[in-house]
Design a protein around this motif. Structure first.
Motif, PDB file in Angstrom:
ATOM      1  N   GLY A  51       0.870  -1.172   0.000  1.00  0.00           N
ATOM      2  CA  GLY A  51       0.000   0.000   0.000  1.00  0.00           C
ATOM      3  C   GLY A  51       0.902   1.215   0.000  1.00  0.00           C
ATOM      4  O   GLY A  51       2.094   1.102   0.305  1.00  0.00           O
ATOM      5  N   SER A  55      -2.502   4.331   3.619  1.00  0.00           N
ATOM      6  CA  SER A  55      -2.909   2.945   3.383  1.00  0.00           C
ATOM      7  C   SER A  55      -1.703   2.023   3.508  1.00  0.00           C
ATOM      8  O   SER A  55      -1.817   0.891   3.988  1.00  0.00           O
ATOM      9  N   SER A  94      -5.560   0.035  -1.060  1.00  0.00           N
ATOM     10  CA  SER A  94      -5.636   1.290  -1.807  1.00  0.00           C
ATOM     11  C   SER A  94      -7.081   1.774  -1.771  1.00  0.00           C
ATOM     12  O   SER A  94      -7.968   1.090  -2.279  1.00  0.00           O
ATOM     13  N   THR A  99      -3.768   3.345  -7.204  1.00  0.00           N
ATOM     14  CA  THR A  99      -2.387   3.711  -6.900  1.00  0.00           C
ATOM     15  C   THR A  99      -1.446   2.934  -7.821  1.00  0.00           C
ATOM     16  O   THR A  99      -1.452   1.700  -7.831  1.00  0.00           O
ATOM     17  N   THR A 120     -10.183  -2.077  -0.529  1.00  0.00           N
ATOM     18  CA  THR A 120     -10.388  -0.836  -1.275  1.00  0.00           C
ATOM     19  C   THR A 120     -11.793  -0.289  -1.025  1.00  0.00           C
ATOM     20  O   THR A 120     -12.664  -1.004  -0.530  1.00  0.00           O
TER      21      THR A 120
END
Length: 194
Positions: A51, A55, A94, A99, A120
């Protein structure tokens, strides 16, 4: 000049709103997905956790705890990270699921046939589409924010990150139970190089 944020609530009210938002968000996670995540963690040869930003800090917390309870854990991008292969697992965090670095790690993992679990807020994101299992935390849900009077925080990902941290912490305790390991092992294996 940046506009100052007006806050008409006190600190305890803000924390209470945050907790209510986290509770509402966690309540939307499907238990069956969590059960599958636990199974793939238990079956994986090696576990890779990734991450970026805040995150990424949640991901590092999970990596630390899993290593402390005896899993073979690696963080992509670090010098000691091993090669990911078919019987391995990538766990990716994420909020937006877009990302670049995290998505690329997932693509490489998919190419070698490794399992991919994603945490997510967006189930239709690029990252989620690469995953075998998706823990969906829809933190951009305006209903949750309005109902709880949730403060947005420094950025829109704050609710996601807070909920993800509590989620992975609880996940660790379930894994301890499943493996029949006493939670004191975490303290015993805590680093002494700090």
């Amino acid at each position: 000049m940046a506009k100052k944020l007006k806050v008409n609530r006190n600190l305890i009210e803000l924390v209470t709103a945050q907790l209510a938002g986290i509770k509402a968000l966690i309540g939307q996670i499907e238990q069956s997905v969590s059960d599958k995540i636990i199974e793939v963690i238990l079956q994986a040869d090696k576990i890779f956790i990734t991450g970026q930003g805040r995150s990424g800090l949640v991901a590092q917390c999970l990596a630390t705890r899993l290593a402390q309870i005896g899993f073979d854990v690696h963080i992509p991008g670090q010098a000691t990270c091993q090669k990911i292969e078919g019987p391995d697992l990538l766990i990716a965090f994420s909020c937006r699921g877009s990302t670049k670095t995290v998505v690329e790690y997932a693509r490489v993992s998919r190419e070698v046939g490794a399992n991919i679990a994603v945490v997510t807020a967006f189930g239709d994101s690029t990252l989620a589409k690469l995953a075998d299992e998706v823990v969906l935390m829809p933190s951009d849900d305006e209903g949750i924010r309005a109902k709880c009077r949730y403060p947005v925080g420094p950025n829109n990902n704050t609710l996601f990150e807070q909920a993800a941290f509590l989620y992975v912490d609880a996940l660790v305790y379930i894994l301890l139970e499943r493996k029949g390991i006493c939670k004191s092992i975490i303290s015993q294996r805590h680093t002494n190089l700090e």
